[in-house]
Design a protein around this motif. Structure first.
Motif, PDB file in Angstrom:
ATOM      1  N   CYS A  70      -1.946   4.987   1.562  1.00 54.27           N
ATOM      2  CA  CYS A  70      -2.494   4.881   0.186  1.00 54.27           C
ATOM      3  C   CYS A  70      -3.804   3.776   0.373  1.00 54.27           C
ATOM      4  O   CYS A  70      -3.432   2.723   0.666  1.00 54.27           O
ATOM      5  CB  CYS A  70      -1.537   4.610  -1.151  1.00 54.27           C
ATOM      6  N   ARG A  83      -1.570   0.234  -8.287  1.00 54.14           N
ATOM      7  CA  ARG A  83      -2.157   1.005  -9.240  1.00 54.14           C
ATOM      8  C   ARG A  83      -2.265   2.525  -8.374  1.00 54.14           C
ATOM      9  O   ARG A  83      -1.961   3.654  -8.659  1.00 54.14           O
ATOM     10  CB  ARG A  83      -3.355   0.800  -9.928  1.00 54.14           C
ATOM     11  N   GLU A  84      -3.088   2.087  -7.338  1.00 50.71           N
ATOM     12  CA  GLU A  84      -3.482   3.275  -6.209  1.00 50.71           C
ATOM     13  C   GLU A  84      -2.011   3.961  -5.686  1.00 50.71           C
ATOM     14  O   GLU A  84      -2.136   5.051  -5.575  1.00 50.71           O
ATOM     15  CB  GLU A  84      -3.931   2.700  -5.160  1.00 50.71           C
ATOM     16  N   TYR A 128       0.700   4.258  -7.224  1.00 46.98           N
ATOM     17  CA  TYR A 128       1.268   5.011  -8.195  1.00 46.98           C
ATOM     18  C   TYR A 128       0.440   6.508  -8.455  1.00 46.98           C
ATOM     19  O   TYR A 128       1.063   7.364  -8.464  1.00 46.98           O
ATOM     20  CB  TYR A 128       1.273   4.091  -9.576  1.00 46.98           C
ATOM     21  N   GLU A 129      -0.707   5.897  -8.655  1.00 49.58           N
ATOM     22  CA  GLU A 129      -1.547   7.189  -8.746  1.00 49.58           C
ATOM     23  C   GLU A 129      -1.569   8.298  -7.869  1.00 49.58           C
ATOM     24  O   GLU A 129      -1.517   9.562  -7.942  1.00 49.58           O
ATOM     25  CB  GLU A 129      -3.027   6.584  -9.312  1.00 49.58           C
ATOM     26  N   GLU A 130      -1.850   8.111  -6.737  1.00 48.96           N
ATOM     27  CA  GLU A 130      -1.670   8.766  -5.507  1.00 48.96           C
ATOM     28  C   GLU A 130      -0.338   9.488  -5.047  1.00 48.96           C
ATOM     29  O   GLU A 130      -0.468  10.644  -4.534  1.00 48.96           O
ATOM     30  CB  GLU A 130      -2.359   8.171  -4.264  1.00 48.96           C
ATOM     31  N   SER A 168       7.313   8.588 -10.916  1.00 47.68           N
ATOM     32  CA  SER A 168       6.534   9.640 -11.504  1.00 47.68           C
ATOM     33  C   SER A 168       6.010  10.628 -10.639  1.00 47.68           C
ATOM     34  O   SER A 168       6.212  10.637  -9.541  1.00 47.68           O
ATOM     35  CB  SER A 168       5.325   8.769 -12.180  1.00 47.68           C
ATOM     36  N   GLN A 188       2.195  12.516  -9.320  1.00 48.19           N
ATOM     37  CA  GLN A 188       0.943  11.823  -8.888  1.00 48.19           C
ATOM     38  C   GLN A 188       0.078  12.004 -10.275  1.00 48.19           C
ATOM     39  O   GLN A 188       0.130  12.836 -11.064  1.00 48.19           O
ATOM     40  CB  GLN A 188       0.274  12.855  -7.796  1.00 48.19           C
ATOM     41  N   HIS A 189      -0.832  11.117 -10.195  1.00 44.92           N
ATOM     42  CA  HIS A 189      -1.914  11.164 -11.488  1.00 44.92           C
ATOM     43  C   HIS A 189      -3.317  10.907 -10.642  1.00 44.92           C
ATOM     44  O   HIS A 189      -3.906  10.060 -10.506  1.00 44.92           O
ATOM     45  CB  HIS A 189      -1.672   9.779 -11.961  1.00 44.92           C
ATOM     46  N   LEU A 190      -3.825  12.208  -9.965  1.00 49.87           N
ATOM     47  CA  LEU A 190      -4.982  11.978  -9.119  1.00 49.87           C
ATOM     48  C   LEU A 190      -6.111  12.331 -10.175  1.00 49.87           C
ATOM     49  O   LEU A 190      -6.214  13.155 -11.294  1.00 49.87           O
ATOM     50  CB  LEU A 190      -4.874  13.393  -8.033  1.00 49.87           C
ATOM     51  N   GLU A 191      -7.204  11.841  -9.520  1.00 53.22           N
ATOM     52  CA  GLU A 191      -8.497  12.085 -10.265  1.00 53.22           C
ATOM     53  C   GLU A 191      -9.125  13.491  -9.917  1.00 53.22           C
ATOM     54  O   GLU A 191      -8.567  13.882  -8.918  1.00 53.22           O
ATOM     55  CB  GLU A 191      -9.675  10.934  -9.813  1.00 53.22           C
TER      56      GLU A 191
END
Length: 184
Positions: A78, A94-95, A97-99, A136, A138-141
């Protein structure tokens, strides 16, 4: 050890392009020897982070995504950008978690590297996160398209030994990890 930093003098700078993902400038510089270089190109980027994440079960959390520069899809650790004013450790957390949706665990700084110290202004802060767990989804852009994969140590070693990890900023911390904590 020699202490002379041999810095170059910037005589003139001109920005050629300023975009969110690309800022380039042309410097006219003078070396300590007196030699002038009329055109020296610099790419300005914010600092980056990456994370070797290992679950409580000993699995490496990797992502797989297409990289248009080399036109290949590859496994990677990541990674992402340090947002303005954000501490590198918080950016790395943060990265991850998001990815991937993974987080928590024990975090240590593994190393700091430069992608290209001769022409790029940023550095990459590399972290090792152990005992991470899925907390959680993924929370991808919108522009991100990647999948999460859990690989065992032997699979990650094989990726390295077979030159399957093409991104040097990801290969370097993985090699250091295996040099410090495992046998190849």
């Amino acid at each position: 050890m020699e202490k002379d930093d041999r810095k170059w003098e910037i005589i003139e700078s001109e920005y050629l392009i300023r975009r969110p993902w690309l800022t380039a400038r042309r410097d006219r510089v003078k070396l300590p020897t007196g030699v002038e270089i009329p055109e020296y190109y610099i790419l300005e980027y914010p600092d980056w982070v990456n994370v070797i994440a290992i679950t409580k079960e000993g699995k490496f959390v990797l992502v797989r995504q297409y990289r248009h520069g080399i036109k290949e899809t590859r496994y990677e650790i990541c990674a992402g950008v340090c947002e303005t004013g954000e501490e590198p450790l918080l950016s790395a957390q943060r990265e991850l978690y998001e990815e991937t949706g993974y987080g928590n665990g024990n975090w240590t700084k593994l190393m700091t590297v430069s992608a290209n110290a001769s022409t790029m202004t940023n550095i990459t802060h590399c972290y090792l996160a152990t005992e991470v767990e899925r907390i959680s989804t993924q929370h991808l852009e919108e522009t991100e398209d990647l999948t999460v994969h859990l690989l065992d140590e032997e699979e990650v070693k094989a990726l390295l030994l077979n030159d399957e990890v093409k991104q040097s900023l990801m290969a370097a911390p993985l090699w250091k990890y295996f040099a410090l904590y495992s046998r190849l």
